[in-house]
Design an enzyme around this catalytic site. Sequence first.
Site, mmCIF file in Angstrom:
data_model
loop_
_atom_site.group_PDB
_atom_site.id
_atom_site.type_symbol
_atom_site.label_atom_id
_atom_site.label_comp_id
_atom_site.label_asym_id
_atom_site.label_seq_id
_atom_site.Cartn_x
_atom_site.Cartn_y
_atom_site.Cartn_z
ATOM 1 N N LYS A 139 0.836 -1.195 0.000
ATOM 2 C CA LYS A 139 0.000 0.000 0.000
ATOM 3 C C LYS A 139 0.865 1.237 0.000
ATOM 4 O O LYS A 139 1.984 1.241 0.507
ATOM 5 C CB LYS A 139 -0.973 0.027 1.170
ATOM 6 C CG LYS A 139 -0.418 0.496 2.478
ATOM 7 C CD LYS A 139 -1.548 0.703 3.492
ATOM 8 C CE LYS A 139 -0.982 1.163 4.817
ATOM 9 N NZ LYS A 139 -2.046 1.522 5.754
ATOM 10 N N SER B 257 -7.352 4.339 -15.524
ATOM 11 C CA SER B 257 -6.214 3.848 -14.768
ATOM 12 C C SER B 257 -5.861 4.865 -13.685
ATOM 13 O O SER B 257 -6.534 5.863 -13.505
ATOM 14 C CB SER B 257 -4.989 3.630 -15.651
ATOM 15 O OG SER B 257 -4.609 4.859 -16.236
ATOM 16 N N THR C 199 -9.116 0.028 -10.016
ATOM 17 C CA THR C 199 -8.613 0.373 -11.337
ATOM 18 C C THR C 199 -7.284 -0.377 -11.500
ATOM 19 O O THR C 199 -7.058 -1.386 -10.837
ATOM 20 C CB THR C 199 -8.482 1.907 -11.520
ATOM 21 O OG1 THR C 199 -8.142 2.199 -12.881
ATOM 22 C CG2 THR C 199 -7.485 2.531 -10.584
ATOM 23 N N TYR C 200 -6.407 0.098 -12.366
ATOM 24 C CA TYR C 200 -5.091 -0.525 -12.504
ATOM 25 C C TYR C 200 -4.032 0.561 -12.514
ATOM 26 O O TYR C 200 -4.312 1.723 -12.818
ATOM 27 C CB TYR C 200 -4.993 -1.398 -13.765
ATOM 28 C CG TYR C 200 -5.246 -0.656 -15.057
ATOM 29 C CD1 TYR C 200 -4.186 -0.130 -15.806
ATOM 30 C CD2 TYR C 200 -6.539 -0.470 -15.530
ATOM 31 C CE1 TYR C 200 -4.421 0.548 -16.988
ATOM 32 C CE2 TYR C 200 -6.770 0.212 -16.714
ATOM 33 C CZ TYR C 200 -5.706 0.720 -17.436
ATOM 34 O OH TYR C 200 -5.949 1.403 -18.595
ATOM 35 N N GLY D 102 -9.967 8.553 -16.231
ATOM 36 C CA GLY D 102 -11.166 7.928 -16.766
ATOM 37 C C GLY D 102 -12.336 8.113 -15.818
ATOM 38 O O GLY D 102 -12.420 9.087 -15.068
ATOM 39 N N ALA D 103 -13.243 7.153 -15.823
ATOM 40 C CA ALA D 103 -14.451 7.247 -15.006
ATOM 41 C C ALA D 103 -14.126 7.429 -13.525
ATOM 42 O O ALA D 103 -14.880 8.082 -12.789
ATOM 43 C CB ALA D 103 -15.321 6.014 -15.210
ATOM 44 N N ALA D 104 -13.018 6.873 -13.068
ATOM 45 C CA ALA D 104 -12.630 6.999 -11.659
ATOM 46 C C ALA D 104 -12.361 8.448 -11.260
ATOM 47 O O ALA D 104 -12.395 8.775 -10.072
ATOM 48 C CB ALA D 104 -11.408 6.139 -11.376
#
Length: 126
Positions: free
Chosen positions: A9, A25, A57-58, A73-75
Site C-alpha cells: 500500500k 487507470s 482500477t489498474y 477515466g471514469a474513476a
Amino acid sequence: MQLTLLKAKIHRASVTHAELHYEGSCAIDGRLLDISGIREYERIEIYNVNNGERFATYAIRGEEGSGVISVNGAAAHKAQPGDLVIICAYGQCDEAEAAKFKPTLVYVDRDNGLTHTNRSMPKQAA
C-alpha cells in the site's frame, strides 16, 4: 485454501490530477511503484480518505520522482486533486505462505515524496 492478503500500500498519497477524458487507470510515480512492488497494469484498490469512495482500477507508471497520482477515466469522478488516498494491491497465497508474509507499506509526505517504508502496521490502541 487460498487467502487474499494486502501485498502493498501507498498510504495517504495526495491526488495530483483527475483526468476524466484520459484512458482509465491511475498513474503513480514510478519510484513509488518500484518501492511498493506494485506492478504496472496491476489491479489496485483506491480508498479516498476525503469522501469515502472506494474503487478499483489498474496502475500505470508515472514519471519517476514526479509525485504524480493521477486518477483517470471514469474513476476521476471519485477523486479530486488534493484528496488523500490509500492505494492498495492484494495478492493470493496459501496458508503456509501467509504465515510468513509481510506487506510492503509505503508512506509519503504531502508532495508524494517517500518518508519511510515498513513491513508491519502499528498496533491499534483501544
